[in-house]
Design an enzyme around this catalytic site. Structure first.
Site, PDB file in Angstrom:
ATOM      1  N   ASN A   1       4.688  29.016 -33.728  1.00 24.43           N
ATOM      2  CA  ASN A   1       5.413  29.773 -34.751  1.00 24.43           C
ATOM      3  C   ASN A   1       6.252  28.828 -35.602  1.00 24.43           C
ATOM      4  OD1 ASN A   1       6.981  29.611 -32.349  1.00 24.43           O
ATOM      5  ND2 ASN A   1       8.279  31.311 -32.960  1.00 24.43           N
TER       6      ASN A   1
ATOM      7  N   GLU B   1      -0.007  32.712 -33.500  1.00 29.66           N
ATOM      8  CA  GLU B   1      -1.413  33.117 -33.473  1.00 29.66           C
ATOM      9  C   GLU B   1      -2.056  32.970 -34.843  1.00 29.66           C
ATOM     10  OE1 GLU B   1       1.216  34.698 -32.330  1.00 29.66           O
ATOM     11  OE2 GLU B   1       0.775  35.979 -30.629  1.00 29.66           O
TER      12      GLU B   1
END
Ligand code: THU
Length: 170
Positions: free
Chosen positions: A70, A83
């Site tokens: 992130n 992701e």
């Protein structure tokens, strides 16, 4: 007719997902190897605002592994989840390879300031599920999703199983 009864008479559709649960050391060795990369990615997170670090590693059909973490931003919505960072990096680097598996892990500092992986796995947000589903569709085969926790892991057979009734076309 009583409106409750009307619903009772309608055809019922059941959605079933079979999720496997295990300890990290019970994962297949290939998955454990991918998990190592996801954990390395957790350490690479840039999360000065939330302090919550997430990492993801994707195995591609060409054997390459692509990671992401992130990346936060002072203008909050400009940040990106691990992701999707991994997805978009994989899509940009290897546009012709299919996704085969993704491992997702997360961690944060405890009260003593020591960094720890979360004991229980975290689950990807809706936007990440939607993005992953697109690559599953593009790759024309299931992408195994492994949610990794230091004590417990969950293995989903596909992204579709994490996001039933997804928006896929227009
Ligand atoms: N985050 C991810 O990277 N993946 C998830 O699946 C959930 C949340 C990030 C976004 C933000 O940087 C931080 O975790 C706290 O929400």
């Amino acid at each position: 007719m009583n409106p409750g009864l009307k619903y009772l008479l309608m055809k019922e559709i059941t959605i079933t997902t079979i999720i496997r649960q295990c300890r990290p050391d019970e994962l297949p060795s290939e998955t454990r190897q991918l998990a190592k990369k996801a954990i390395e990615m957790v350490e690479h997170a840039y999360a000065p605002y939330s302090g919550f670090q997430v990492g993801a590693a994707i195995l591609l059909s060409n054997g390459k592994v692509v990671g992401g973490s992130n990346q936060e931003n002072a203008a909050f919505p400009s940040g990106m989840c691990a992701e999707r960072t991994a997805c978009y990096q994989a899509g940009a680097l290897y546009p012709y390879a299919a996704f085969r598996r993704i491992v997702i892990a997360a961690g944060k500092r405890n009260k003593e300031g020591v960094f720890e992986l979360t004991p229980q796995p975290i689950s990807p947000c809706g936007a990440c599920r939607q993005a992953l589903l697109e690559y599953e569709t593009k790759g024309a085969g299931p992408v195994e999703v492994v949610l990794y926790g230091a004590e417990t892991c969950y293995v989903f057979p596909s992204v579709a199983s994490l996001l039933p009734y997804a928006f896929t076309d227009f």
